[in-house]
Enzyme design. Structure first.
Site, mmCIF file in Angstrom:
data_model
loop_
_atom_site.group_PDB
_atom_site.id
_atom_site.type_symbol
_atom_site.label_atom_id
_atom_site.label_comp_id
_atom_site.label_asym_id
_atom_site.label_seq_id
_atom_site.Cartn_x
_atom_site.Cartn_y
_atom_site.Cartn_z
ATOM 1 N N ASP A 11 0.675 -1.389 0.105
ATOM 2 C CA ASP A 11 0.047 0.032 -0.131
ATOM 3 C C ASP A 11 1.079 1.484 0.039
ATOM 4 O O ASP A 11 1.730 1.746 0.667
ATOM 5 C CB ASP A 11 -0.694 0.182 0.986
ATOM 6 N N ASP A 130 -13.349 -4.316 -1.260
ATOM 7 C CA ASP A 130 -13.338 -3.641 0.456
ATOM 8 C C ASP A 130 -14.400 -3.931 1.203
ATOM 9 O O ASP A 130 -15.613 -3.122 1.010
ATOM 10 C CB ASP A 130 -12.717 -2.671 0.970
#
Length: 255
Positions: A11, A130
């Site tokens: 990330d 998500d």
């Protein structure tokens, strides 16, 4: 038996690899290129790089940087971050990515999945999801790169992943947000439910804390691959140790 994939995830925010817990409190984890090369050398089957702030900031990836990274890899590279058009996705592929992952832009405009699959082929299209438990169900979230921008959508997770498959997604990465960064193990219940409604590959994300967790998710949810970040970044476990544990549990891995 298909080979199970062990995937290292980076990330990236502000040019650095970061990692938080349940998408909050991001801590610096290192330089993206340094970590990418380390995971290549340690035997990762794939590298995933997410520019986690790109969608919320209404921008996309740095293609020159992507090209520099891709030239050093001999394993598949998947990238994500603010990819909103077919042209942007194709540019990522032209600059060395093997696959592109779309999340918030696909939720905003689902036809984007169809358009991208038609041009690039389903094998290049990954949809990231998500998901968080809400009132006895699982719901999708978007703009999750920052605690100030994240928001729930009206879409049920299982409904959404079925729709993305029908629209041409070649793979789903299901990030179980309640487990993200906790190191408590993957959400096998949610992943198994997702596996039952999909025919395309499913990648587990969120919760890896040790090598045994990978074997458990392959056994309990029959996922095609398992993705992890912090335990690799902070050297809590080596990729070779994960593969040894998965092989010991009876699954085929690339050694």
């Amino acid at each position: 038996m298909p080979t199970k994939r062990i995937i290292a995830c980076l990330d990236v925010k502000g040019g650095r690899v970061v990692k938080g817990v349940r998408f909050e409190g991001h801590a610096d984890a290192g330089d993206p290129l340094d970590l990418t090369l380390r995971y290549r050398d340690e035997g990762a089957d794939e590298i995933v790089i997410y520019d986690i702030a790109a969608s919320a900031e209404r921008r996309t990836l740095d293609y020159a940087w992507l090209s520099a990274v891709a030239r050093k890899l001999d394993i598949p590279l998947c990238v994500a971050g603010g990819i909103r058009t077919v042209e942007q996705a194709v540019a990522c592929l032209d600059h060395g990515a093997d696959k592109v992952s779309i999340n918030s832009p696909a939720l905003e405009r689902p036809d984007f999945i169809n358009e991208l699959a038609d041009v690039a082929g389903t094998q290049c299209v990954v949809v990231g999801v998500d998901s968080r438990a809400e009132g006895g169900d699982w719901m999708t979230y978007q703009y999750s790169g920052d605690a100030s921008t994240i928001r729930r959508t009206p879409r049920r997770t299982l409904d959404w992943i079925v729709e993305t498959q029908q629209r041409g997604a070649g793979e789903i990465v299901l990030n179980c947000m309640d487990r993200d960064g906790t190191r408590d193990g993957y959400d096998i219940e949610q992943l198994a439910a997702a596996r039952r409604v999909l025919t395309i590959p499913l990648i587990a994300s969120g919760g890896a804390g040790n090598a045994v967790h990978f074997a458990q998710v392959f056994a309990g949810a029959d996922v095609s691959g398992a993705l992890a970040a912090s335990i690799f970044h902070f050297r809590r476990v080596q990729i070779s140790e994960v593969k040894a544990e998965v092989a010991k549990a009876g699954f085929e891995v690339r050694l």
